[in-house]
Design a protein around this motif. Structure first.
Motif, mmCIF file in Angstrom:
data_model
loop_
_atom_site.group_PDB
_atom_site.id
_atom_site.type_symbol
_atom_site.label_atom_id
_atom_site.label_comp_id
_atom_site.label_asym_id
_atom_site.label_seq_id
_atom_site.Cartn_x
_atom_site.Cartn_y
_atom_site.Cartn_z
ATOM 1 N N LYS A 101 8.947 11.092 -2.720
ATOM 2 C CA LYS A 101 7.703 10.406 -2.034
ATOM 3 C C LYS A 101 6.509 10.473 -3.084
ATOM 4 O O LYS A 101 6.217 11.365 -3.798
ATOM 5 N N GLN A 140 0.697 -1.132 -0.177
ATOM 6 C CA GLN A 140 0.016 0.064 -0.069
ATOM 7 C C GLN A 140 0.980 1.349 0.031
ATOM 8 O O GLN A 140 1.889 1.110 0.582
ATOM 9 N N VAL A 141 0.432 2.315 -0.712
ATOM 10 C CA VAL A 141 1.074 3.512 -0.624
ATOM 11 C C VAL A 141 0.011 4.625 -0.013
ATOM 12 O O VAL A 141 -1.120 4.652 -0.389
ATOM 13 N N LYS A 142 0.408 5.005 1.030
ATOM 14 C CA LYS A 142 -0.303 6.039 1.821
ATOM 15 C C LYS A 142 0.304 7.210 2.711
ATOM 16 O O LYS A 142 1.567 7.096 2.830
ATOM 17 N N ASN A 143 -0.344 7.924 3.541
ATOM 18 C CA ASN A 143 0.158 8.633 4.339
ATOM 19 C C ASN A 143 1.363 9.498 3.877
ATOM 20 O O ASN A 143 2.483 9.720 4.161
ATOM 21 N N TYR A 173 0.745 10.079 -4.603
ATOM 22 C CA TYR A 173 -0.711 9.278 -4.793
ATOM 23 C C TYR A 173 -0.798 8.321 -3.511
ATOM 24 O O TYR A 173 0.237 7.897 -2.825
ATOM 25 N N ASP A 174 -1.737 7.860 -3.492
ATOM 26 C CA ASP A 174 -2.269 6.859 -2.498
ATOM 27 C C ASP A 174 -2.514 5.602 -3.523
ATOM 28 O O ASP A 174 -3.221 5.667 -4.592
ATOM 29 N N GLY A 211 2.690 9.442 0.764
ATOM 30 C CA GLY A 211 3.587 8.668 -0.387
ATOM 31 C C GLY A 211 4.424 7.548 0.384
ATOM 32 O O GLY A 211 5.337 7.086 -0.202
ATOM 33 N N HIS A 252 1.439 0.635 -9.849
ATOM 34 C CA HIS A 252 0.360 1.303 -9.586
ATOM 35 C C HIS A 252 -0.638 1.704 -10.430
ATOM 36 O O HIS A 252 -1.885 2.057 -10.480
#
Length: 146
Positions: A85, A63-66, A88-89, A68, A114
Motif C-alpha cells: 500500500k 485519490q490515495v488516502k486511508n 502517502y496521501d 494508501g 503522484h
C-alpha cells in the motif's frame, strides 16, 4: 513496476490497438515521460521510455488516502498487483481531458503520477502485452480485473 516486472524483464509492446481500443484502467503502458517528469527529477530526460499502470482515465477523480488505498470516483479499488500500500496521501485530482493517470505497482518506490501529475495520452507508446525474457518469466501482461 515490481512485482509485475523484475529488473531485466523483456517485453513486447502493442503500438497498434490504440487505434481501435481506448486505454482502460489497469492497462500497463509504456510511454515517454511528460515535461513535468523532467521538472520533478531536476534534469532532462534522456528519451528513455517508462512503464506504469493506468489507474484513472480522463474525467475520473482519483485519490490515495486511508492508509494508501486508491479511490477512483469515490470508490476504493482492490489492487492485488501492488507490492504494498502507498505510504502517502494524494489528491483528490480530476484527470484532465486527453490524459490518464499512471502509478507504479511498487507504489512507495515509483517516480510516477503522484510526483509529476497526469500523463498525456499522446505520450503513450503502447500497452505492454507479453513478457518473453528471461524464459522463466514468459507470460502475458494482463490488466488485473477490476
Amino acid at each position: 513496476m515490481y512485482p509485475t516486472f523484475d529488473v531485466g524483464d523483456q517485453l513486447t509492446v502493442d503500438k497498434v490497438s490504440r487505434n481501435w481500443r481506448d486505454f482502460q484502467r489497469r492497462d500497463v503502458v509504456v510511454f515517454y515521460p511528460p515535461p513535468a517528469f523532467n521538472e520533478a527529477i531536476n534534469a532532462r530526460s534522456d528519451g528513455e521510455a517508462l512503464i506504469k499502470r493506468i489507474v484513472a482515465l480522463d474525467g475520473d477523480t482519483m485519490q490515495v488516502k486511508n492508509g494508501g488505498t486508491l479511490y477512483i470516483n469515490g470508490e476504493a479499488q482492490a489492487e492485488d498487483f501492488t507490492n504494498e500500500k502507498a505510504a502517502y496521501d494524494f489528491g483528490p485530482v480530476v484527470v484532465p481531458k486527453g490524459c490518464v493517470f499512471v502509478l507504479g505497482d511498487n507504489r512507495n518506490r515509483s517516480l510516477d503520477g503522484h510526483i509529476w501529475g497526469p500523463l498525456p495520452k499522446e505520450n503513450i507508446i503502447g500497452r505492454a502485452t507479453l513478457k518473453f525474457w528471461p524464459p522463466w518469466h514468459v507470460g502475458g501482461v494482463e490488466a488485473s480485473p477490476p
